[in-house]
Design a protein around this motif. Structure first.
Motif, PDB file in Angstrom:
ATOM      1  N   ILE A   1       6.406   4.052  -0.358  1.00  0.00           N
ATOM      2  CA  ILE A   1       6.032   5.131  -1.270  1.00  0.00           C
ATOM      3  C   ILE A   1       6.321   4.654  -2.687  1.00  0.00           C
ATOM      4  CG2 ILE A   1       6.463   7.538  -1.955  1.00  0.00           C
ATOM      5  CD1 ILE A   1       7.284   8.030   1.009  1.00  0.00           C
ATOM      6  N   CYS A   2       5.317   4.704  -3.540  1.00  0.00           N
ATOM      7  CA  CYS A   2       5.439   4.133  -4.875  1.00  0.00           C
ATOM      8  C   CYS A   2       6.327   5.016  -5.774  1.00  0.00           C
ATOM      9  CB  CYS A   2       4.057   3.935  -5.493  1.00  0.00           C
ATOM     10  SG  CYS A   2       3.318   5.436  -6.141  1.00  0.00           S
ATOM     11  N   PRO A   3       6.869   4.466  -6.885  1.00  0.00           N
ATOM     12  CA  PRO A   3       7.777   5.221  -7.758  1.00  0.00           C
ATOM     13  C   PRO A   3       7.168   6.536  -8.236  1.00  0.00           C
ATOM     14  CG  PRO A   3       7.674   2.930  -8.434  1.00  0.00           C
ATOM     15  CD  PRO A   3       6.674   3.111  -7.347  1.00  0.00           C
ATOM     16  N   GLU A   4       5.867   6.560  -8.534  1.00  0.00           N
ATOM     17  CA  GLU A   4       5.253   7.787  -9.055  1.00  0.00           C
ATOM     18  C   GLU A   4       5.200   8.884  -7.988  1.00  0.00           C
ATOM     19  OE1 GLU A   4       1.688   7.503 -11.353  1.00  0.00           O
ATOM     20  OE2 GLU A   4       2.660   6.168 -12.796  1.00  0.00           O
ATOM     21  N   CYS A   5       4.932   8.496  -6.742  1.00  0.00           N
ATOM     22  CA  CYS A   5       4.864   9.480  -5.648  1.00  0.00           C
ATOM     23  C   CYS A   5       6.283   9.966  -5.287  1.00  0.00           C
ATOM     24  CB  CYS A   5       4.165   8.895  -4.430  1.00  0.00           C
ATOM     25  SG  CYS A   5       2.418   8.621  -4.733  1.00  0.00           S
ATOM     26  N   LYS A   6       7.283   9.083  -5.446  1.00  0.00           N
ATOM     27  CA  LYS A   6       8.665   9.476  -5.188  1.00  0.00           C
ATOM     28  C   LYS A   6       9.104  10.570  -6.150  1.00  0.00           C
ATOM     29  CE  LYS A   6      10.718   5.481  -2.953  1.00  0.00           C
ATOM     30  NZ  LYS A   6      11.109   4.118  -3.320  1.00  0.00           N
TER      31      LYS A   6
ATOM     32  N   PHE B   1       0.841  -1.205   0.000  1.00  0.00           N
ATOM     33  CA  PHE B   1       0.000   0.000   0.000  1.00  0.00           C
ATOM     34  C   PHE B   1       0.869   1.245   0.000  1.00  0.00           C
ATOM     35  CE2 PHE B   1      -3.043   2.983   2.032  1.00  0.00           C
ATOM     36  CZ  PHE B   1      -4.099   2.813   1.160  1.00  0.00           C
ATOM     37  N   CYS B   2       0.675   2.146  -0.958  1.00  0.00           N
ATOM     38  CA  CYS B   2       1.433   3.401  -0.996  1.00  0.00           C
ATOM     39  C   CYS B   2       0.793   4.408  -0.053  1.00  0.00           C
ATOM     40  CB  CYS B   2       1.494   3.946  -2.425  1.00  0.00           C
ATOM     41  SG  CYS B   2       2.197   5.612  -2.452  1.00  0.00           S
ATOM     42  N   GLU B   3       1.602   4.912   0.869  1.00  0.00           N
ATOM     43  CA  GLU B   3       1.094   5.820   1.915  1.00  0.00           C
ATOM     44  C   GLU B   3       0.713   7.178   1.343  1.00  0.00           C
ATOM     45  OE1 GLU B   3       0.611   5.003   5.037  1.00  0.00           O
ATOM     46  OE2 GLU B   3       1.484   2.990   4.868  1.00  0.00           O
ATOM     47  N   ILE B   4       1.266   7.529   0.186  1.00  0.00           N
ATOM     48  CA  ILE B   4       0.998   8.864  -0.370  1.00  0.00           C
ATOM     49  C   ILE B   4      -0.264   8.857  -1.242  1.00  0.00           C
ATOM     50  CG2 ILE B   4       1.934  10.800  -1.728  1.00  0.00           C
ATOM     51  CD1 ILE B   4       3.624  10.355   0.764  1.00  0.00           C
ATOM     52  N   CYS B   5      -0.277   8.025  -2.286  1.00  0.00           N
ATOM     53  CA  CYS B   5      -1.438   8.032  -3.185  1.00  0.00           C
ATOM     54  C   CYS B   5      -2.543   7.085  -2.715  1.00  0.00           C
ATOM     55  CB  CYS B   5      -1.031   7.736  -4.620  1.00  0.00           C
ATOM     56  SG  CYS B   5      -0.310   6.106  -4.851  1.00  0.00           S
ATOM     57  N   LYS B   6      -2.298   6.370  -1.602  1.00  0.00           N
ATOM     58  CA  LYS B   6      -3.281   5.447  -1.007  1.00  0.00           C
ATOM     59  C   LYS B   6      -3.780   4.428  -2.024  1.00  0.00           C
ATOM     60  CE  LYS B   6      -3.440   8.001   2.821  1.00  0.00           C
ATOM     61  NZ  LYS B   6      -2.465   7.602   3.844  1.00  0.00           N
TER      62      LYS B   6
HETATM   63 ZN   LIG Z   1       1.905   6.338  -4.630  1.00  0.00          ZN
END
Ligand SMILES: [Zn+2]
Ligand SMILES: [Zn+2]
Length: 235
Positions: A228-233, A201-206
């Motif tokens: 944190i997923c690559p896109e949110c990074k 689960f990505c904490e940023i984009c949920k």
């Molecule tokens: Zn994300």
């Protein structure tokens, strides 16, 4: 004059009805003896008089109501899912009552024909698709109640059981509705979620991200404090 004529007509038609009923019952008797389910079902479909509707049915100490969803025994230990549409009974010559149910089928992954492998990969083993196909079946094929949730409800459920399914589309005339392209997408791969796969689960984009898509093993994912997923990074 008119009264007597009416009576005459009515008594003739009653006699005819009786003969018809007797003929039907003897047919039914033969079909039952041969366990000819197809012909019994034909009677149920064509002869409205020989059947009565019931709102509920008791089978193996469980009461089933019209409108409930059922798990149905299939061939080779497979389990089908269907909505209970009607409860009917046929009477044979000895006045034995033979109950049948009319069901509306929900297809499971294995029953979807002609779907691309790429799409099938996004479909869960516990996913069902409402169809416009109906059948009369014997009550002995009922396994128990089925619970059909929305995808969101299923995603949040704590404990899964064999009789819990989810639905996000119908399958009408061999087509998904809404079409696959319109299903909600997740992950960096932008594909519909298959809850059978492993996610983090990505904490940023949920959003749920496939472990496979970010090259993470299950062990690595378990050790993560926060993901944190690559896109949110990038942002
Ligand atoms: Zn994300
Ligand atoms: Zn992915």
């Amino acid at each position: 004059m008119s009264v007597s004529q009416e009576q005459k007509i009515s008594s003739t038609s009653t006699l005819k009805d009786d003969q018809n009923l007797q003929r039907k019952q003897s047919h039914l008797q033969n079909f039952l003896r041969r366990n000819d389910l197809k012909s019994i079902i034909r009677i149920l479909q064509t002869d409205k008089k020989s059947r009565t509707n019931y709102p509920k049915l008791k089978y193996l100490n469980q009461i089933y109501h019209v409108g409930q969803n059922l798990c149905i025994r299939g061939d080779n230990r497979s389990v089908y899912v269907a909505k209970l549409i009607k409860i009917v009974k046929l009477m044979d010559q000895e006045n034995n009552c033979i109950p049948f149910i009319k069901v509306q089928w929900f297809y499971r992954k294995t029953e979807l024909i002609g779907l691309q492998k790429d799409h099938l990969d996004c479909i869960s083993e516990n996913e069902v698709f409402k169809t416009n196909e109906f059948d009369y079946i014997e009550i002995e094929s009922i396994i128990g109640l089925a619970i059909i949730l929305s995808y969101e409800e299923y995603d949040h459920i704590e404990e899964l059981n064999d009789n819990i399914f989810f639905m996000r589309a119908s399958y009408i005339n061999e087509k998904l509705l809404p079409p696959f392209e319109q299903w909600k997408k997740i992950c960096v791969c932008k594909r519909p979620a298959n809850p059978d796969l492993k996610y983090v689960f990505c904490e940023i984009c949920k959003q749920w991200i496939h472990l496979k898509c970010i090259g993470l093993s299950q062990d690595q994912a378990k050790r993560l404090q926060k993901y944190i997923c690559p896109e949110c990074k990038k942002n």
